[in-house]
Design a protein around this motif. Structure first.
Motif, PDB file in Angstrom:
ATOM      1  N   THR A  81      35.656  26.996 160.461  1.00 27.51           N
ATOM      2  CA  THR A  81      36.456  26.105 161.302  1.00 27.51           C
ATOM      3  C   THR A  81      37.147  25.041 160.454  1.00 27.51           C
ATOM      4  N   ALA A  82      36.418  24.471 159.494  1.00 26.16           N
ATOM      5  CA  ALA A  82      37.005  23.469 158.602  1.00 26.16           C
ATOM      6  C   ALA A  82      38.140  24.061 157.777  1.00 26.16           C
ATOM      7  N   MET A  83      37.988  25.314 157.358  1.00 27.07           N
ATOM      8  CA  MET A  83      39.038  25.974 156.585  1.00 27.07           C
ATOM      9  C   MET A  83      40.272  26.230 157.446  1.00 27.07           C
ATOM     10  N   ALA A  84      40.067  26.517 158.731  1.00 30.18           N
ATOM     11  CA  ALA A  84      41.210  26.688 159.634  1.00 30.18           C
ATOM     12  C   ALA A  84      41.962  25.372 159.797  1.00 30.18           C
ATOM     13  N   TYR A  85      41.230  24.278 159.901  1.00 28.52           N
ATOM     14  CA  TYR A  85      41.866  22.963 160.010  1.00 28.52           C
ATOM     15  C   TYR A  85      42.620  22.624 158.719  1.00 28.52           C
ATOM     16  N   ASP A  86      42.045  22.997 157.591  1.00 30.42           N
ATOM     17  CA  ASP A  86      42.708  22.778 156.302  1.00 30.42           C
ATOM     18  C   ASP A  86      44.037  23.521 156.239  1.00 30.42           C
ATOM     19  N   GLY A 173      31.376  28.969 170.375  1.00 33.16           N
ATOM     20  CA  GLY A 173      32.581  28.892 171.209  1.00 33.16           C
ATOM     21  C   GLY A 173      33.527  27.796 170.774  1.00 33.16           C
ATOM     22  N   SER A 174      32.992  26.603 170.487  1.00 33.03           N
ATOM     23  CA  SER A 174      33.852  25.497 170.063  1.00 33.03           C
ATOM     24  C   SER A 174      34.493  25.785 168.717  1.00 33.03           C
ATOM     25  N   ALA A 175      33.742  26.408 167.804  1.00 35.67           N
ATOM     26  CA  ALA A 175      34.303  26.742 166.495  1.00 35.67           C
ATOM     27  C   ALA A 175      35.413  27.786 166.629  1.00 35.67           C
ATOM     28  N   LEU A 176      35.160  28.824 167.425  1.00 32.98           N
ATOM     29  CA  LEU A 176      36.170  29.864 167.610  1.00 32.98           C
ATOM     30  C   LEU A 176      37.406  29.301 168.309  1.00 32.98           C
ATOM     31  N   PHE A 177      37.197  28.409 169.291  1.00 37.10           N
ATOM     32  CA  PHE A 177      38.328  27.769 169.961  1.00 37.10           C
ATOM     33  C   PHE A 177      39.132  26.927 168.974  1.00 37.10           C
ATOM     34  N   GLY A 178      38.428  26.198 168.091  1.00 38.56           N
ATOM     35  CA  GLY A 178      39.123  25.385 167.087  1.00 38.56           C
ATOM     36  C   GLY A 178      39.962  26.233 166.145  1.00 38.56           C
ATOM     37  N   ILE A 179      39.430  27.393 165.749  1.00 41.58           N
ATOM     38  CA  ILE A 179      40.172  28.284 164.852  1.00 41.58           C
ATOM     39  C   ILE A 179      41.401  28.850 165.558  1.00 41.58           C
ATOM     40  N   ILE A 180      41.218  29.324 166.792  1.00 39.98           N
ATOM     41  CA  ILE A 180      42.346  29.882 167.549  1.00 39.98           C
ATOM     42  C   ILE A 180      43.411  28.820 167.805  1.00 39.98           C
ATOM     43  N   PHE A 181      42.984  27.611 168.163  1.00 33.84           N
ATOM     44  CA  PHE A 181      43.921  26.531 168.436  1.00 33.84           C
ATOM     45  C   PHE A 181      44.698  26.155 167.168  1.00 33.84           C
ATOM     46  N   SER A 208      43.703  35.837 154.158  1.00 33.09           N
ATOM     47  CA  SER A 208      42.313  36.048 153.742  1.00 33.09           C
ATOM     48  C   SER A 208      41.352  35.376 154.714  1.00 33.09           C
ATOM     49  N   HIS A 209      41.682  34.156 155.097  1.00 31.40           N
ATOM     50  CA  HIS A 209      40.810  33.427 156.014  1.00 31.40           C
ATOM     51  C   HIS A 209      40.718  34.131 157.362  1.00 31.40           C
ATOM     52  N   LEU A 210      41.837  34.614 157.871  1.00 30.59           N
ATOM     53  CA  LEU A 210      41.836  35.328 159.150  1.00 30.59           C
ATOM     54  C   LEU A 210      40.990  36.598 159.086  1.00 30.59           C
ATOM     55  N   LEU A 211      41.058  37.292 157.952  1.00 29.72           N
ATOM     56  CA  LEU A 211      40.277  38.515 157.794  1.00 29.72           C
ATOM     57  C   LEU A 211      38.784  38.212 157.765  1.00 29.72           C
ATOM     58  N   VAL A 212      38.403  37.136 157.072  1.00 32.52           N
ATOM     59  CA  VAL A 212      36.998  36.730 157.022  1.00 32.52           C
ATOM     60  C   VAL A 212      36.512  36.299 158.405  1.00 32.52           C
ATOM     61  N   VAL A 213      37.352  35.557 159.131  1.00 36.88           N
ATOM     62  CA  VAL A 213      37.010  35.147 160.500  1.00 36.88           C
ATOM     63  C   VAL A 213      36.792  36.365 161.387  1.00 36.88           C
ATOM     64  N   PHE A 214      37.677  37.348 161.265  1.00 36.67           N
ATOM     65  CA  PHE A 214      37.548  38.571 162.059  1.00 36.67           C
ATOM     66  C   PHE A 214      36.243  39.293 161.736  1.00 36.67           C
TER      67      PHE A 214
END
Length: 275
Positions: A81-86, A173-181, A208-214
């Motif tokens: 989640t932190a990496m998505a915000y970055d 759920g909150s982490a996944l929502f943060g990444i999607i948002f 790369s980050h999206l693939l790791v999240v998936f």
């Protein structure tokens, strides 16, 4: 243990090259360290049991696996989640990126993630200590996982199940929502760029980050669905092994093979070693 060597190499590369001393690689280093810890919390005991041809584990050893596995699973969840915000700040607010993602804030995000994961894991472990178990306890898994341990208890597990599902929904759920948002804002920002080349370059840093999240969430959902529809202990064990080993094994390869900076730093490191 090949994945541990790969992750360790990635940590060394990230620390050895000053060009990789950025927030993105700081989070990646912590993610790599988390991958090592998650693998070593289960694999050594599994290999020892295979060598000794024994499937036994002590009560304390089982609780230790539950505690550490949950710590690193939740920590990886928070780090992603932190990496998505970055990535959101880097693409949507590039001029403010050095100010927002300063070293102190990055360390703060990691410490908060560690605190959340530690408190969550400690709570669940203490609740498991309140349960009573039958004399001959068998867990259909390669390691002690919280849900399987709770299922195997002989006492009432209502509160344990409520807490487990509640915190799974809240944290996951909150982490996944943060990444999607974050990525929805990134996509909106990229669509406004006039150059298709700039769009591709900006979004390629997120690939790369999206693939790791998936991989992380995909395998976790796969375990949840599998445990809900099947009673096969063999299938449960195999799927659980996949979600605790495969993402951690593939993460270093995904980031290394898809990242030009990491590959260049790796060649520089090998060049210094051979001289």
């Amino acid at each position: 243990m090949t994945d541990c060597w790969t992750v360790s190499l990635e940590l060394v590369v990230s620390r050895s090259d000053t060009h990789l001393h950025t927030p993105m690689y700081f989070f990646l280093s912590n993610l790599s360290f988390t991958d090592i810890c998650m693998s070593t919390s289960t694999i050594p005991k599994m290999l020892l049991n295979i060598q000794a041809q024994s499937q036994s584990i002590s009560y304390i050893g089982c609780l230790s696996q539950v505690f550490f596995l949950m710590v690193f699973l939740v920590l990886e969840n928070c780090l992603l989640t932190a990496m998505a915000y970055d990535r959101y700040v880097a693409i949507c607010h590039p001029l403010m990126y050095p100010i927002i993602m300063n070293p102190s804030f990055c360390v703060f995000l990691v410490l908060v993630s560690l605190f959340i994961s530690g408190v969550n894991s400690l709570l669940h472990t203490l609740m498991v200590l309140q349960l009573s178990f039958c004399t001959h306890l068998e867990i259909p898994d390669f390691f002690c996982e919280l849900s399987q341990v709770i299922k195997s208890a002989c006492s009432d597990t209502l509160i344990n199940n409520i807490l487990m599902y509640f915190f799974s929904v809240i944290l996951g759920g909150s982490a996944l929502f943060g990444i999607i948002f974050s990525y929805s804002l990134i996509v909106c920002s990229l669509l406004r760029l006039p150059s298709s080349g700039r769009k591709y370059k900006a979004f390629s840093t997120c690939g790369s980050h999206l693939l790791v999240v998936f991989l992380f969430y995909g395998t976790a959902f796969g375990v949840y669905i599998n445990s809900s529809i099947t009673e096969s202990s063999r299938k449960t064990a195999v799927v659980s092994m996949i979600y605790t080993v495969v993402p951690q094994m593939l993460n270093p390869f995904i980031y290394s093979l898809r990242n030009k900076d990491v590959k260049e730093a790796l060649w520089k490191l090998f060049g210094r070693i051979t001289l």
